[in-house]
Motif scaffolding. Structure first.
Motif, short mmCIF file in Angstrom:
data_model
loop_
_atom_site.label_atom_id
_atom_site.label_comp_id
_atom_site.label_asym_id
_atom_site.label_seq_id
_atom_site.Cartn_x
_atom_site.Cartn_y
_atom_site.Cartn_z
N GLY A 128 0.83 -1.20 0.00
CA GLY A 128 0.00 0.00 0.00
C GLY A 128 0.86 1.24 0.00
N SER A 129 0.33 2.33 -0.54
CA SER A 129 1.11 3.56 -0.62
C SER A 129 0.46 4.73 0.11
N PRO A 133 -4.24 -2.91 9.70
CA PRO A 133 -3.73 -3.88 8.75
C PRO A 133 -4.66 -4.01 7.56
N VAL A 134 -4.17 -4.62 6.51
CA VAL A 134 -4.95 -4.87 5.31
C VAL A 134 -4.76 -6.36 4.98
N THR A 135 -5.85 -7.08 4.82
CA THR A 135 -5.79 -8.51 4.54
C THR A 135 -5.79 -8.76 3.04
N VAL A 140 -7.90 -10.11 -3.73
CA VAL A 140 -8.81 -9.20 -3.06
C VAL A 140 -8.11 -8.67 -1.82
N VAL A 141 -8.22 -7.37 -1.60
CA VAL A 141 -7.65 -6.74 -0.42
C VAL A 141 -8.80 -6.06 0.34
N THR A 142 -8.87 -6.33 1.63
CA THR A 142 -9.90 -5.74 2.47
C THR A 142 -9.22 -5.01 3.62
N ASP A 143 -9.56 -3.72 3.80
CA ASP A 143 -8.96 -2.98 4.90
C ASP A 143 -9.87 -3.03 6.13
N PHE A 175 -10.51 -3.81 -2.51
CA PHE A 175 -9.79 -3.59 -3.75
C PHE A 175 -9.54 -4.96 -4.35
N SER A 176 -9.59 -5.09 -5.67
CA SER A 176 -9.41 -6.41 -6.26
C SER A 176 -8.80 -6.29 -7.66
#
Length: 133
Positions: A55-56, A63-65, A106-109, A115-116
């Motif tokens: 992540g930027s 955290p982000v999974t 897939v990213v879930t915060d 986000f995917s």
């Protein structure tokens, strides 16, 4: 003497034909890092890229999974505004491709943003950096 030369020529030709049909084994996958262009038969030796998810944006971090094809591969616990300098920095999530197929990620915060995308290995890069946000 001509008969001997003729027989030797036939023998040499037969030997050439009998050995030229051999399968050259190696990695035949065009998405692999170690594709062997001379190989006719795949021997299972292919190696593939690693995907590094980072992540930027500092908020909402951490955290982000990160999941790939429905399985959690890790969490992003640090952020890199300009991207990670290399593929083994702390706080990133990684996924090692084991074949040349595409994967869905897939990213879930922590607050539910999702986000995917889809990703596949690249024969020109051993480390694929994926900016999730």
């Amino acid at each position: 003497m001509k008969t001997l030369n003729f027989l030797l020529a036939i023998f040499a030709f037969a030997l050439l034909v009998s050995t030229s049909g051999c399968d050259e084994e190696g990695c035949t996958d065009s998405k692999a890092l170690n594709q062997d262009f001379t190989a006719d038969k795949d021997n299972g030796s292919c190696t593939y890229s690693t995907a590094v998810f980072y992540g930027s944006i500092p908020s909402p971090f951490p955290p982000v999974t990160v999941t790939v094809n429905g399985s959690t591969v890790g969490t992003i616990s640090a952020y890199y505004p300009s991207g990670p300098g290399n593929c083994s920095v702390p706080g990133v999530a990684t996924f090692q491709f084991d074949n040349g197929e595409k994967v869905d990620w897939v990213v879930t915060d922590a607050i539910g943003n999702i986000f995917s995308g889809t990703l596949e290995p690249n024969s020109f890069s051993d480390c694929l950096k994926v900016r999730v946000y």
